[in-house]
Design a protein around this motif. Structure first.
Motif, PDB file in Angstrom:
ATOM      1  N   ILE A 191       0.834  -1.217   0.000  1.00 15.27           N
ATOM      2  CA  ILE A 191       0.000   0.000   0.000  1.00 15.27           C
ATOM      3  C   ILE A 191       0.865   1.263   0.000  1.00 15.27           C
ATOM      4  N   ASP A 192       1.830   1.291   0.951  1.00 15.33           N
ATOM      5  CA  ASP A 192       2.629   2.524   1.099  1.00 15.33           C
ATOM      6  C   ASP A 192       3.580   2.741  -0.073  1.00 15.33           C
ATOM      7  N   ASP A 193       4.253   1.708  -0.521  1.00 16.10           N
ATOM      8  CA  ASP A 193       5.285   1.870  -1.553  1.00 16.10           C
ATOM      9  C   ASP A 193       4.732   1.679  -2.962  1.00 16.10           C
ATOM     10  N   SER A 194       3.985   0.566  -3.159  1.00 15.94           N
ATOM     11  CA  SER A 194       3.509   0.272  -4.518  1.00 15.94           C
ATOM     12  C   SER A 194       2.379   1.191  -4.935  1.00 15.94           C
ATOM     13  N   MET A 195       1.361   1.341  -4.073  1.00  9.77           N
ATOM     14  CA  MET A 195       0.154   2.077  -4.480  1.00  9.77           C
ATOM     15  C   MET A 195       0.268   3.587  -4.276  1.00  9.77           C
ATOM     16  N   ILE A 196       0.895   3.980  -3.156  1.00  7.53           N
ATOM     17  CA  ILE A 196       0.943   5.417  -2.866  1.00  7.53           C
ATOM     18  C   ILE A 196       2.189   6.058  -3.483  1.00  7.53           C
ATOM     19  N   LYS A 197       3.387   5.487  -3.199  1.00  7.33           N
ATOM     20  CA  LYS A 197       4.627   6.086  -3.698  1.00  7.33           C
ATOM     21  C   LYS A 197       4.962   5.676  -5.139  1.00  7.33           C
TER      22      LYS A 197
ATOM     23  N   ALA B 268       9.124  -1.878  -5.576  1.00  3.16           N
ATOM     24  CA  ALA B 268       8.072  -2.465  -4.740  1.00  3.16           C
ATOM     25  C   ALA B 268       6.985  -3.089  -5.595  1.00  3.16           C
ATOM     26  N   ILE B 269       6.641  -2.441  -6.704  1.00  4.01           N
ATOM     27  CA  ILE B 269       5.610  -2.977  -7.609  1.00  4.01           C
ATOM     28  C   ILE B 269       5.996  -4.361  -8.110  1.00  4.01           C
TER      29      ILE B 269
ATOM     30  N   TYR C 159     -11.300   0.484  16.372  1.00  5.67           N
ATOM     31  CA  TYR C 159     -11.615   1.870  16.775  1.00  5.67           C
ATOM     32  C   TYR C 159     -10.354   2.617  17.193  1.00  5.67           C
ATOM     33  N   ALA C 160      -9.510   1.963  18.000  1.00  8.87           N
ATOM     34  CA  ALA C 160      -8.274   2.607  18.473  1.00  8.87           C
ATOM     35  C   ALA C 160      -7.316   2.855  17.312  1.00  8.87           C
ATOM     36  N   VAL C 161      -7.210   1.884  16.395  1.00 13.95           N
ATOM     37  CA  VAL C 161      -6.321   2.035  15.238  1.00 13.95           C
ATOM     38  C   VAL C 161      -6.788   3.203  14.368  1.00 13.95           C
ATOM     39  N   SER C 162      -8.101   3.300  14.187  1.00 12.32           N
ATOM     40  CA  SER C 162      -8.648   4.383  13.358  1.00 12.32           C
ATOM     41  C   SER C 162      -8.322   5.741  13.956  1.00 12.32           C
ATOM     42  N   LEU C 163      -8.439   5.870  15.302  1.00  8.65           N
ATOM     43  CA  LEU C 163      -8.093   7.130  15.965  1.00  8.65           C
ATOM     44  C   LEU C 163      -6.623   7.459  15.771  1.00  8.65           C
ATOM     45  N   MET C 164      -5.750   6.419  15.923  1.00 11.01           N
ATOM     46  CA  MET C 164      -4.307   6.639  15.772  1.00 11.01           C
ATOM     47  C   MET C 164      -3.959   7.012  14.340  1.00 11.01           C
ATOM     48  N   SER C 165      -4.666   6.396  13.380  1.00  9.15           N
ATOM     49  CA  SER C 165      -4.408   6.717  11.978  1.00  9.15           C
ATOM     50  C   SER C 165      -4.818   8.161  11.668  1.00  9.15           C
ATOM     51  N   ALA C 166      -5.916   8.587  12.296  1.00  6.89           N
ATOM     52  CA  ALA C 166      -6.390   9.957  12.078  1.00  6.89           C
ATOM     53  C   ALA C 166      -5.378  10.981  12.582  1.00  6.89           C
ATOM     54  N   GLU C 167      -4.583  10.553  13.585  1.00  9.16           N
ATOM     55  CA  GLU C 167      -3.556  11.446  14.129  1.00  9.16           C
ATOM     56  C   GLU C 167      -2.188  11.193  13.482  1.00  9.16           C
ATOM     57  N   ASP C 168      -2.198  10.475  12.358  1.00  5.13           N
ATOM     58  CA  ASP C 168      -0.985  10.170  11.585  1.00  5.13           C
ATOM     59  C   ASP C 168       0.051   9.376  12.383  1.00  5.13           C
ATOM     60  N   LEU C 169      -0.429   8.591  13.339  1.00  2.29           N
ATOM     61  CA  LEU C 169       0.479   7.699  14.066  1.00  2.29           C
ATOM     62  C   LEU C 169       0.721   6.408  13.288  1.00  2.29           C
ATOM     63  N   PHE C 170      -0.138   6.114  12.313  1.00  3.76           N
ATOM     64  CA  PHE C 170      -0.016   4.945  11.440  1.00  3.76           C
ATOM     65  C   PHE C 170      -0.028   5.407   9.990  1.00  3.76           C
ATOM     66  N   THR C 171       0.810   4.811   9.156  1.00  3.39           N
ATOM     67  CA  THR C 171       0.666   5.010   7.718  1.00  3.39           C
ATOM     68  C   THR C 171      -0.509   4.156   7.259  1.00  3.39           C
ATOM     69  N   PRO C 172      -1.072   4.428   6.079  1.00  2.53           N
ATOM     70  CA  PRO C 172      -2.180   3.601   5.586  1.00  2.53           C
ATOM     71  C   PRO C 172      -1.797   2.117   5.509  1.00  2.53           C
ATOM     72  N   GLY C 173      -0.563   1.863   5.083  1.00  6.58           N
ATOM     73  CA  GLY C 173      -0.123   0.464   4.991  1.00  6.58           C
ATOM     74  C   GLY C 173      -0.044  -0.204   6.349  1.00  6.58           C
ATOM     75  N   GLU C 174       0.476   0.508   7.331  1.00  9.82           N
ATOM     76  CA  GLU C 174       0.562  -0.033   8.683  1.00  9.82           C
ATOM     77  C   GLU C 174      -0.826  -0.276   9.264  1.00  9.82           C
ATOM     78  N   LEU C 175      -1.757   0.660   8.962  1.00  7.93           N
ATOM     79  CA  LEU C 175      -3.126   0.517   9.447  1.00  7.93           C
ATOM     80  C   LEU C 175      -3.758  -0.767   8.915  1.00  7.93           C
ATOM     81  N   ILE C 176      -3.680  -0.945   7.596  1.00  9.39           N
ATOM     82  CA  ILE C 176      -4.272  -2.145   6.977  1.00  9.39           C
ATOM     83  C   ILE C 176      -3.560  -3.405   7.470  1.00  9.39           C
ATOM     84  N   ALA C 177      -2.221  -3.374   7.540  1.00  6.05           N
ATOM     85  CA  ALA C 177      -1.461  -4.543   7.971  1.00  6.05           C
ATOM     86  C   ALA C 177      -1.830  -4.957   9.387  1.00  6.05           C
ATOM     87  N   PHE C 178      -1.980  -3.964  10.289  1.00  8.09           N
ATOM     88  CA  PHE C 178      -2.315  -4.272  11.677  1.00  8.09           C
ATOM     89  C   PHE C 178      -3.721  -4.865  11.786  1.00  8.09           C
TER      90      PHE C 178
END
Length: 583
Positions: A53-59, A64-65, A269-288
């Motif tokens: 997600i982070d490297d192939s799709m976003i960057k 990575a692709i 719910y907790a992951v979503s809050l942390m992602s909203a505060e940029d504590l998780f990248t989208p890839g880390e969010l999905i992976a977790f």
């Protein structure tokens, strides 16, 4: 059994089961490597979602692709290889262990004393060897592999989750004590119900065996409804115990899933809050989230496999109960070749372990070598027991039994029983050829010796007329033969053994006159130059004996020839007048 079966703890069962797989340690190592490979691939799948997600799709990183799909493919290939070898090797180990257990159980059956067979129903024994072994086989072939594999997967996924966010992982771990308590509660209930299932299965097997063997009696006495109702009650008990296991198992899994879902919802719910505060990248969010979701599937499988494990433990308990039964004792040290056959009972006292009173009391008599002795007396006087004591199927409590001057307890059991041939009313034949039945227990006899034995037993006259002769298959317990033919096959077997001692237990009482005449001819030939003990109700059999021993409630009341006893006009004459000795 009448007595309560032994209860085994888990600490006793697991080491004993491990004893059966331990010889295949090389295969176990290969299995563990395959399970580790399978488990290692699980956390790699969510781990690859981050670069996907982070490297192939976003960057839009070209490396990575290319690399991420390739790595995903390698992960699935590795997982497939691990699953294949874990399945095949695990099944191989389990079936080798089950083979060893079945063989050990069958050997145990052959080593058990006669008294143990009388305490068990044959249906219960058959259930142990079939149903219980099958349940244990499911545990060995499936359950322990699931436990090891899924435990490793959970550890791998937990490691990934802790690496990604240890705080959120602790939220997931909070449910572990609750899940453990539910599994423990369900295990206890399922194991108890599984034991009840196995007891019901033993009753069912026994009922089926009785109904099949007694089908003529059921029909002639019009007992179909009675047997059907009895069978229905047994199967209803089995159904109820089965449903108890199913209900506990069905409740066990949803409870764990509901708890897991609540925990998962909190984590998301907790992951979503942390992602909203940029504590998780989208890839880390999905992976977790994916890793957290994946961890509940092996937990579900572990919870679900608990039913199989508890059935297997109950089965192991039943199997080890049989394997731990005391074997037939053989304290004899002395070897014996062909004996002359003289037998002496010297003040013999005997009682069954289940009885308080002696069946035989101070019983003394001689069976002179080369002579025929008949035992007569009312039912329960001890006639068949005497035959069983000579063969040492039971051990006496007092006195001694001598064979050619040697106490039979000092003779090796194998050597003692080699001196004895046995023909009874209840002939036991095997679902095999006539040749195999005559030569049963022996490999060294040639065809001419078998034919000679058949001729001596007056069996050859019907065998040679059969299309396949000696190779004729005779069916279950000789069902394709008449009663007289079955008896003559049994007599041929005794001729071939050529033992110096012959025991005849009412060998002609169930035959018609024509069959009896043929069998009597064979028996007269067989009795020559042997020490013969006859248990009979036929006067024609008894009066030809050299000596007749009359028993009453385990005591010798008179003995002598037929003429001598008739002149005494005492117990023997009374039995004849009473109709206990038929012409």
């Amino acid at each position: 059994m009448n007595e309560s079966p032994k209860v085994y703890s888990i600490k006793e069962l697991y080491p004993r089961l491990f004893h059966y797989v331990k010889p295949y340690w090389k295969a176990i190592i290969l299995l563990l490597l395959a399970l580790i490979l399978t488990a290692a691939m699980e956390p790699l799948m969510p781990a690859l979602l981050k670069p996907l997600i982070d490297d192939s799709m976003i960057k839009k990183d070209m490396d990575a692709i290319v690399m991420v799909p390739l790595l995903l493919a390698l992960v699935f290939i590795g997982k497939g290889i691990g699953e294949y070898f874990s399945k095949v090797v695990g099944q191989w180990i389990a079936h080798k262990a089950i083979l060893d257990i079945r063989y050990q159980m069958f050997k145990k059956l052959n080593a058990l004393p006669l008294e143990t067979f009388q305490r068990y129903s044959s249906g219960r024994l058959m259930s142990k060897l079939t149903y219980d072994v099958l349940q244990l086989g499911n545990t060995l072939s499936e359950a322990w592999i699931v436990v090891i594999r899924d435990s490793l997967i959970i550890l791998g996924l937990l490691g990934f989750l802790l690496y990604t966010s240890w705080q959120l992982t602790l939220m997931i771990l909070l449910i572990a004590p609750v899940v453990a308590w539910i599994i423990q509660w369900a295990s206890k209930l399922m194991r108890n119900s599984s034991s009840d299932m196995q007891n019901s299965m033993g009753e069912l097997t026994h009922s089926l065996e009785e109904s099949i063997s007694a089908h003529k009696d059921i029909k002639i006495y019009g007992a179909e409804s009675y047997e059907e109702n009895k069978h229905l009650n047994i199967t209803e008990n089995l159904r109820q115990h089965t449903m108890e296991v199913i209900k506990v198992s069905a409740l066990n899994v949803p409870l764990v899933q509901v708890i897991a879902a609540v925990a998962m919802s909190s984590v998301i719910y907790a992951v979503s809050l942390m992602s909203a505060e940029d504590l998780f990248t989208p890839g880390e969010l999905i992976a977790f989230i994916v890793a957290a979701a994946m961890i509940f599937e092996p937990i579900r499988r572990l919870t679900n496999i608990n039913e199989t494990i508890q059935k297997g433990m109950a089965a192991a308990e039943s199997i080890f109960e049989l394997l731990d039964q005391p074997e037939e004792q053989d304290a004899g040290k002395q070897s014996m070749n062909i004996a002359s056959g003289g037998i002496v009972f010297d003040k013999v006292g005997f009682k069954y372990s289940s009885s308080e009173h002696n069946l035989l009391t101070d019983l003394s008599f001689n069976l002179n070598a080369g002579t025929t002795t008949a035992l007569v007396g009312e039912s329960g006087s001890g006639k068949t027991t005497i035959a069983n004591l000579i063969s040492r199927f039971y051990n006496i409590q007092s006195g001694s039994i001598l064979l050619d001057g040697i106490d039979i307890k000092d003779i090796k059991l194998k050597d003692l029983r080699e001196q004895i041939a046995f023909v009874s009313q209840d002939v036991v034949l095997f679902n095999d050829s006539i040749r195999a039945n005559i030569a049963y227990g022996h490999n060294g006899f040639d065809e001419q010796a078998i034919i000679a034995a058949a001729k001596s037993a007056h069996a050859w006259e019907f065998i040679e007329k059969l299309p396949d002769g000696l190779d004729t298959q005779i069916g279950d317990n000789g069902s394709k033969l008449s009663g007289g033919q079955r008896q003559r096959i049994a007599i041929a077997r005794a001729f071939l053994k050529n033992a110096p001692i012959l025991i005849l237990d009412e060998a002609t009482s169930a035959l018609d006159n024509q069959s009896e005449a043929q069998v009597q001819q064979a028996l007269e030939e067989l009795r020559k130059n042997r020490t013969v003990l006859i248990i009979a109700h036929r006067l024609s059999t008894v009066e030809s004996a050299d000596n007749i021993i009359v028993l009453d409630k385990g005591r010798l009341v008179e003995q002598g020839s037929h003429q001598q006893l008739m002149q005494l006009d005492n117990e023997y004459a009374r039995l004849q007048k009473k109709g206990m000795l038929n012409a």
